[in-house]
Each structure stands twice: as structure tokens, then as C-alpha cells.
Design a protein around this motif. Structure first.
Motif, PDB file in Angstrom:
ATOM      1  N   GLY A  35      12.558   5.019  29.098  1.00 45.08           N
ATOM      2  CA  GLY A  35      11.766   5.689  28.073  1.00 45.08           C
ATOM      3  C   GLY A  35      10.723   6.618  28.639  1.00 45.08           C
ATOM      4  O   GLY A  35      10.504   6.700  29.847  1.00 45.08           O
ATOM      5  N   ILE A  36      10.079   7.320  27.731  1.00 47.51           N
ATOM      6  CA  ILE A  36       8.978   8.230  28.047  1.00 47.51           C
ATOM      7  C   ILE A  36       7.761   7.778  27.253  1.00 47.51           C
ATOM      8  O   ILE A  36       7.836   7.562  26.047  1.00 47.51           O
ATOM      9  N   ASP A  37       6.641   7.643  27.959  1.00 46.25           N
ATOM     10  CA  ASP A  37       5.378   7.274  27.324  1.00 46.25           C
ATOM     11  C   ASP A  37       4.410   8.448  27.387  1.00 46.25           C
ATOM     12  O   ASP A  37       4.188   9.011  28.460  1.00 46.25           O
ATOM     13  N   LEU A  38       3.840   8.817  26.251  1.00 45.79           N
ATOM     14  CA  LEU A  38       2.771   9.808  26.196  1.00 45.79           C
ATOM     15  C   LEU A  38       1.464   9.071  25.977  1.00 45.79           C
ATOM     16  O   LEU A  38       1.367   8.225  25.087  1.00 45.79           O
ATOM     17  N   LEU A  82       4.695   9.610  31.093  1.00 43.92           N
ATOM     18  CA  LEU A  82       5.210   8.663  32.076  1.00 43.92           C
ATOM     19  C   LEU A  82       6.689   8.401  31.816  1.00 43.92           C
ATOM     20  O   LEU A  82       7.101   8.188  30.680  1.00 43.92           O
ATOM     21  N   LEU A  83       7.466   8.432  32.871  1.00 42.70           N
ATOM     22  CA  LEU A  83       8.889   8.067  32.794  1.00 42.70           C
ATOM     23  C   LEU A  83       9.026   6.676  33.390  1.00 42.70           C
ATOM     24  O   LEU A  83       8.527   6.414  34.487  1.00 42.70           O
ATOM     25  N   GLY A  84       9.672   5.781  32.658  1.00 41.82           N
ATOM     26  CA  GLY A  84       9.722   4.414  33.153  1.00 41.82           C
ATOM     27  C   GLY A  84      10.965   3.655  32.773  1.00 41.82           C
ATOM     28  O   GLY A  84      11.777   4.092  31.957  1.00 41.82           O
ATOM     29  N   VAL A  85      11.098   2.495  33.391  1.00 38.85           N
ATOM     30  CA  VAL A  85      12.201   1.575  33.103  1.00 38.85           C
ATOM     31  C   VAL A  85      11.586   0.209  32.818  1.00 38.85           C
ATOM     32  O   VAL A  85      10.634  -0.211  33.477  1.00 38.85           O
ATOM     33  N   VAL A 122       8.014  -0.626  35.067  1.00 41.35           N
ATOM     34  CA  VAL A 122       7.316   0.232  36.027  1.00 41.35           C
ATOM     35  C   VAL A 122       7.446   1.661  35.528  1.00 41.35           C
ATOM     36  O   VAL A 122       8.541   2.106  35.163  1.00 41.35           O
ATOM     37  N   LEU A 123       6.314   2.404  35.501  1.00 45.83           N
ATOM     38  CA  LEU A 123       6.303   3.771  35.004  1.00 45.83           C
ATOM     39  C   LEU A 123       5.509   4.658  35.950  1.00 45.83           C
ATOM     40  O   LEU A 123       4.564   4.207  36.609  1.00 45.83           O
TER      41      LEU A 123
END
Length: 243
Positions: A94-97, A128-131, A150-151
């Protein structure tokens, strides 16, 4: 009799179609997360002591050396929006703003020799790009989904010392997260998440020649968020999935 066959067929298939197109969770196992997307919006508070900044500012080589310390801020508000997709039952990408702010106060010598407490407004935002690794526990109406992830990603972090120009930097943020979503229905849930973030930005010195620094503040630390999640079913138009 033949003229009634279409009506009989329609009545027989209507319940099945309603189940398939209505409550998409009814046809799926409670632990099946593969292909599920979600949007989560959270608000919360960030606990950041900024002890490193204060120690340097009021230290032997800092502009606040020998001065009375201004009141310290423990953190500030935060907001996070997550857009994620489950690649399997266990893995979600996912992507977190995010965005967060904090007001600091630092003491420095004034023009007449008196101690001056100046406000420093700090802001950071980024993507943030994370798994995340997740699962489903049989808790609550539709299950509880714990996760760990982790991002990382770019962040703009800035500070504006009262009476001075803005100091801005683009930095790399690193985040570890632990969270859980309590599903109230197939679509809606309540999400709580804890994050530990590493992120620092610059603070301007009142006299750059006399006090070289560097002086930096933290927008990392401990993040606590609470929000709402809306889940999307797997794409129902996957015609090849049944072949």
C-alpha cells in the motif's frame, strides 16, 4: 407450461445472484483476504521528545547555552490515509499519505542581552510505500485483522523560526508499524495503529557564524492513530479466475 419456464428460472436464480452481488463476504471464508482492497483514514497524536535538539541547543556550543530552557513540547497531531491491496491472504502492499505538525519553543539571547523564547513551527508530510503482513482472528462481528509492516518513502520536513525564513528539506522516512482492524461488517471496520518513525529536519540558528550546529528536530518517534477502514471486495469481473 413452456411459457412459464422463464419465470420459474428467474425465481430460482434470483437468490443466488443477490448473494453474489450483494454481501460479497457471504461467499468468502472469514479468513480470506486475497484481493481485498481498503482505504483507511486515521487521526492521532505523535509523541516526540526532541531531547537531541534541546541538548544540542542548550549545550556548550549551542545558542541557548546558559539560558533558561523554554517549555518543551511532547509532540503534535497527525493524519494518515492508507490505500492498500492484499496480494494474498498474508501480504498487503500500500501507499500511506501522512502529515503532522508541532510547535517548539527555543530560548536564545536577545538584542539587549535578555533571554528570548522564540516559537519554531514545524511541519512534515509525505508518501510511504510499504508492505504489511496480516491475518484474521475470530474476534468480533467479522473478525479482527492484526498486521505488522515496514514502510519508507520521501518526506518534506520544514521549520520556521519566529522572525526568520523557512528551513526545508526532503528526507527519507522509515517506519515500522503494528496495527489491527476490527471488522464491524464486510465493508466497514475500526483501525488502530502504532508506528515508530525515523525522520529529522533542520532548525535555523540565530547566529550561523557563531553557532554552526547543525541543529535538527525530530518528527519521528511514537505515532498513535485511530480511524475508519472501508474495504473493497475482490474484483467481481475476473472471468478467467474460474477457468
Amino acid at each position: 407450461m413452456l411459457r412459464r419456464l422463464p419465470l420459474v428460472f428467474a425465481l430460482a436464480t434470483a437468490p443466488a445472484l443477490a448473494q453474489e452481488e450483494g454481501d460479497w463476504s457471504a461467499a468468502r471464508a472469514p479468513t480470506n483476504l486475497d484481493g481485498v482492497g481498503r482505504i483507511t483514514v486515521q487521526a492521532g497524536y505523535r509523541l516526540t521528545s526532541n531531547g537531541t535538539l534541546y541538548d544540542a541547543w542548550y549545550g556548550a556550543k549551542g545558542p541557548g547555552n546558559g539560558l533558561e530552557r523554554a517549555p518543551e513540547s511532547s509532540g503534535g497531531p497527525l493524519g494518515v490515509a492508507t490505500f492498500a491491496y492484499a496480494m494474498s491472504d498474508l501480504v498487503e502492499v500500500g501507499i500511506d499519505l501522512f502529515g503532522t505538525a508541532q510547535t517548539l519553543r527555543l530560548s536564545e539571547p536577545g538584542a539587549d542581552g535578555a533571554t528570548v523564547s522564540r516559537k519554531v513551527s514545524t511541519v512534515s508530510y509525505g508518501a510511504l510505500l510499504g508492505v504489511r503482513f496480516q491475518g484474521v482472528l475470530d474476534i468480533g462481528p467479522q473478525g479482527l485483522i492484526p498486521s505488522a509492516g515496514v514502510l519508507t518513502g520521501p518526506a518534506v520536513i520544514s521549520s520556521t523560526r519566529e522572525g526568520s525564513s523557512i528551513q526545508e528539506r526532503v528526507s527519507q522516512a522509515w517506519v515500522g508499524s503494528l496495527g489491527a482492524t476490527l471488522r464491524l461488517s464486510a465493508e466497514w471496520g475500526i483501525t488502530a495503529e502504532y508506528r515508530f518513525m525515523l525522520l529529522r529536519g533542520p532548525v535555523e540558528s540565530p547566529n550561523a557564524e557563531a553557532f554552526k550546529g547543525p541543529f535538527s528536530f525530530s518528527h519521528g518517534g511514537n505515532w498513535f492513530g485511530l480511524g475508519v477502514t472501508y474495504a473493497f471486495p475482490p474484483n467481481p469481473s475476473r472471468p478467467m479466475a474460474s477457468f
